[in-house]
Scaffold this active site. Structure first.
Site, mmCIF file in Angstrom:
data_model
loop_
_atom_site.group_PDB
_atom_site.id
_atom_site.type_symbol
_atom_site.label_atom_id
_atom_site.label_comp_id
_atom_site.label_asym_id
_atom_site.label_seq_id
_atom_site.Cartn_x
_atom_site.Cartn_y
_atom_site.Cartn_z
ATOM 1 N N GLN A 124 -18.405 44.595 -82.330
ATOM 2 C CA GLN A 124 -18.818 43.376 -83.029
ATOM 3 C C GLN A 124 -18.968 43.575 -84.545
ATOM 4 O O GLN A 124 -18.557 42.720 -85.324
ATOM 5 C CB GLN A 124 -20.158 42.911 -82.459
ATOM 6 N N ASP A 127 -15.676 43.329 -86.460
ATOM 7 C CA ASP A 127 -14.833 42.202 -86.065
ATOM 8 C C ASP A 127 -14.576 41.249 -87.237
ATOM 9 O O ASP A 127 -15.329 40.307 -87.468
ATOM 10 C CB ASP A 127 -15.520 41.478 -84.895
ATOM 11 N N SER A 130 -14.175 37.435 -86.387
ATOM 12 C CA SER A 130 -15.412 36.651 -86.317
ATOM 13 C C SER A 130 -15.989 36.390 -87.697
ATOM 14 O O SER A 130 -16.351 35.259 -88.021
ATOM 15 C CB SER A 130 -16.473 37.383 -85.488
HETATM 16 P P1 NAD Z 1 -9.867 31.449 -81.361
HETATM 17 O O1 NAD Z 1 -9.896 31.400 -82.857
HETATM 18 O O2 NAD Z 1 -8.838 32.254 -80.680
HETATM 19 O O3 NAD Z 1 -9.749 29.932 -80.808
HETATM 20 C C1 NAD Z 1 -10.614 28.920 -81.282
HETATM 21 C C2 NAD Z 1 -11.049 28.063 -80.124
HETATM 22 O O4 NAD Z 1 -9.980 27.180 -79.741
HETATM 23 C C3 NAD Z 1 -11.453 28.818 -78.857
HETATM 24 O O5 NAD Z 1 -12.808 28.514 -78.538
HETATM 25 C C4 NAD Z 1 -10.499 28.286 -77.802
HETATM 26 O O6 NAD Z 1 -11.099 28.191 -76.516
HETATM 27 C C5 NAD Z 1 -10.152 26.927 -78.364
HETATM 28 N N1 NAD Z 1 -8.950 26.288 -77.801
HETATM 29 C C6 NAD Z 1 -7.751 26.846 -77.472
HETATM 30 N N2 NAD Z 1 -6.919 25.909 -76.965
HETATM 31 C C7 NAD Z 1 -7.603 24.738 -76.970
HETATM 32 C C8 NAD Z 1 -7.276 23.408 -76.575
HETATM 33 N N3 NAD Z 1 -6.095 23.101 -76.069
HETATM 34 N N4 NAD Z 1 -8.218 22.444 -76.702
HETATM 35 C C9 NAD Z 1 -9.450 22.744 -77.231
HETATM 36 N N5 NAD Z 1 -9.801 23.979 -77.647
HETATM 37 C C10 NAD Z 1 -8.894 24.968 -77.502
HETATM 38 O O7 NAD Z 1 -11.299 31.813 -80.787
HETATM 39 P P2 NAD Z 1 -12.395 32.810 -81.358
HETATM 40 O O8 NAD Z 1 -13.281 32.053 -82.273
HETATM 41 O O9 NAD Z 1 -11.719 34.017 -81.886
HETATM 42 O O10 NAD Z 1 -13.219 33.144 -80.056
HETATM 43 C C11 NAD Z 1 -12.547 33.452 -78.841
HETATM 44 C C12 NAD Z 1 -13.514 34.029 -77.845
HETATM 45 O O11 NAD Z 1 -13.975 35.306 -78.237
HETATM 46 C C13 NAD Z 1 -14.739 33.211 -77.629
HETATM 47 O O12 NAD Z 1 -15.044 33.270 -76.241
HETATM 48 C C14 NAD Z 1 -15.806 33.923 -78.370
HETATM 49 O O13 NAD Z 1 -17.095 33.644 -77.870
HETATM 50 C C15 NAD Z 1 -15.375 35.332 -78.117
HETATM 51 N N6 NAD Z 1 -15.884 36.254 -79.112
HETATM 52 C C16 NAD Z 1 -16.510 37.394 -78.673
HETATM 53 C C17 NAD Z 1 -16.998 38.297 -79.599
HETATM 54 C C18 NAD Z 1 -17.678 39.549 -79.160
HETATM 55 O O14 NAD Z 1 -18.061 39.638 -78.030
HETATM 56 N N7 NAD Z 1 -17.797 40.527 -80.016
HETATM 57 C C19 NAD Z 1 -16.826 38.057 -80.957
HETATM 58 C C20 NAD Z 1 -16.184 36.891 -81.365
HETATM 59 C C21 NAD Z 1 -15.704 36.003 -80.423
#
Ligand code: NAD
Length: 366
Positions: A124, A127, A130
């Site tokens: 994290q 990252d 994020s």
């Molecule tokens: P991302 O930038 O890849 O995508 C942005 C969002 O768009 C996502 O929430 C996705 O579900 C959504 N999306 C995709 N297709 C869609 C559609 N057709 N209609 C509506 N929404 C749609 O996402 P991100 O911000 O990088 O996060 C992805 C995942 O990673 C999340 O589950 C987040 O909680 C997780 N995450 C985990 C950690 C960690 O554990 N260290 C850190 C950051 C993010």
């Protein structure tokens, strides 16, 4: 270890991969740091601040001669000529297919791609996806607010009462959740949407409404928590849910993304044409083609009275804090690679293994 910091050359890139505070921390941990002159200038970190942190200033060749070289955007093939000895490069690789593993290997460069950082608790602090998405979501809400011809909050004044703006945030990952929090702080009435069930809970926990729980796909998420491309019937359900809400919204901020793929199309021309004149769409996914079919990446267009903003590299527009966060991520990764004062690429480490684009052929350490 000798750590090098290179200056960014890409258009619209104002960030720097290490800020003076991180340089000071690396030096405290026993590293020496060479900074290319002017590396931090566009993020408001002067050469003098790097000198005060204990760095040495030099040119690109000096910085690229380090054991670990840090950069935001990976160097172009031409810029790789500055690399004259084997090194570990930490940078974003981007979507450009240049800098192939062969080109890197010919220069002795082993690339740790920052986009590949695992989304795990352990990773994290490294990252950048994020940290930079947090910046993008915040800035998108501000851009939306400043592009609207109306207030976001409700106002009761001697000149009359004004209703609050309705904001619809599509995609509730890191950027979307930050856009929700920011537009709520600015006083908008906010609704969020995502195809992942986990995202619905997060939207509600921020005090926003969740649009159309029935459009959530049970199998929308991969094991890693990312969204998958939707089947046609599911996509139609999503479009129907969004379509109804677009006509009510004053501000739409779309952040939907699927890793490694073009942005999902969520907003059609017909939906835009149902929106009220003066409403605004900020398409944070413009970089990967846009969630709206009318988005012009890098441009602002007006269609049917609706302003559609297609910003590129939003984090770079807040270069100081974006760099500060990026830098802390990079510094934590450099700390992970330091073993008894030397760079060790441990291919058994689940972070290093995943991030390494072109693992060295000769074993674990270099
Ligand atoms: P991302 O930038 O890849 O995508 C942005 C969002 O768009 C996502 O929430 C996705 O579900 C959504 N999306 C995709 N297709 C869609 C559609 N057709 N209609 C509506 N929404 C749609 O996402 P991100 O911000 O990088 O996060 C992805 C995942 O990673 C999340 O589950 C987040 O909680 C997780 N995450 C985990 C950690 C960690 O554990 N260290 C850190 C950051 C993010």
């Amino acid at each position: 270890m000798h750590v090098g910091l290179l200056k960014e050359t890409a258009v619209r890139e104002r960030r720097v991969a290490l800020v003076p505070d991180s340089v000071a921390r690396l030096i405290k941990a026993g590293d020496s740091v060479t900074v290319e002159r002017g590396a931090g200038a566009a993020a408001w970190f002067a050469d003098e601040a790097y000198l005060a942190a204990g760095a040495i200033l030099g040119d690109a060749r000096d910085a690229a001669a380090a054991d670990i070289v840090c950069k935001v955007q990976r160097p172009t093939d031409a810029e790789l000529s500055a690399f004259t000895r084997p090194t570990v490069l930490i940078a974003l690789v981007g979507r450009d297919p240049a800098a192939t593993p062969e080109t890197l290997a010919a220069r002795g460069v082993t690339l740790l791609a920052l986009e590949r950082v695992p989304r795990s608790t352990r990773a994290q602090a490294m990252d950048v996806l994020s940290s930079q998405a947090t910046v993008a979501g915040y800035k998108a809400a501000l851009m939306g607010a400043s592009s609207l011809p109306r207030f976001l909050p409700m106002l009761t004044t001697a000149a009359g009462s004004l209703t609050p703006a309705k904001a619809l945030i599509l995609g509730a990952g890191v950027a979307g959740l930050q856009a929700i929090a920011t537009s709520r702080r600015l006083g908008a009435v906010v609704t969020g949407f995502d195809v992942r069930a986990a995202a619905a809970e997060e939207v509600l926990s921020l005090g926003a409404k969740f649009l159309a729980p029935e459009a959530i796909a049970a199998d929308a998420a991969t094991a890693g928590g990312y969204a998958k491309e939707l089947a046609d019937d599911q996509q139609q359900r999503v479009l129907a849910a969004i379509g109804g809400a677009m006509a009510q919204a004053d501000l739409v901020i779309s952040t939907a993304a699927i890793p490694g793929k073009a942005a999902p199309r969520l907003i059609t021309r017909a939906m835009v044409e149902t929106m009220k004149p003066g409403s605004v769409i900020v398409d944070v996914s413009a970089e990967t083609g846009g969630n709206c079919e009318l988005t012009q990446p890098g441009e602002t267009v007006v269609h049917h009275g609706v302003t559609i903003v297609g910003p590129l590299n939003l984090p770079s527009t807040m270069s100081m804090h974006a760099s500060q966060m990026f830098s802390r991520n990079v510094q934590t990764l450099v700390d992970l690679l330091r073993k008894d004062g030397k760079v060790v690429l441990d291919m058994n480490d689940d972070i290093v293994k995943v991030m390494c684009l072109n693992p060295p052929q000769t074993g674990n350490a270099q």
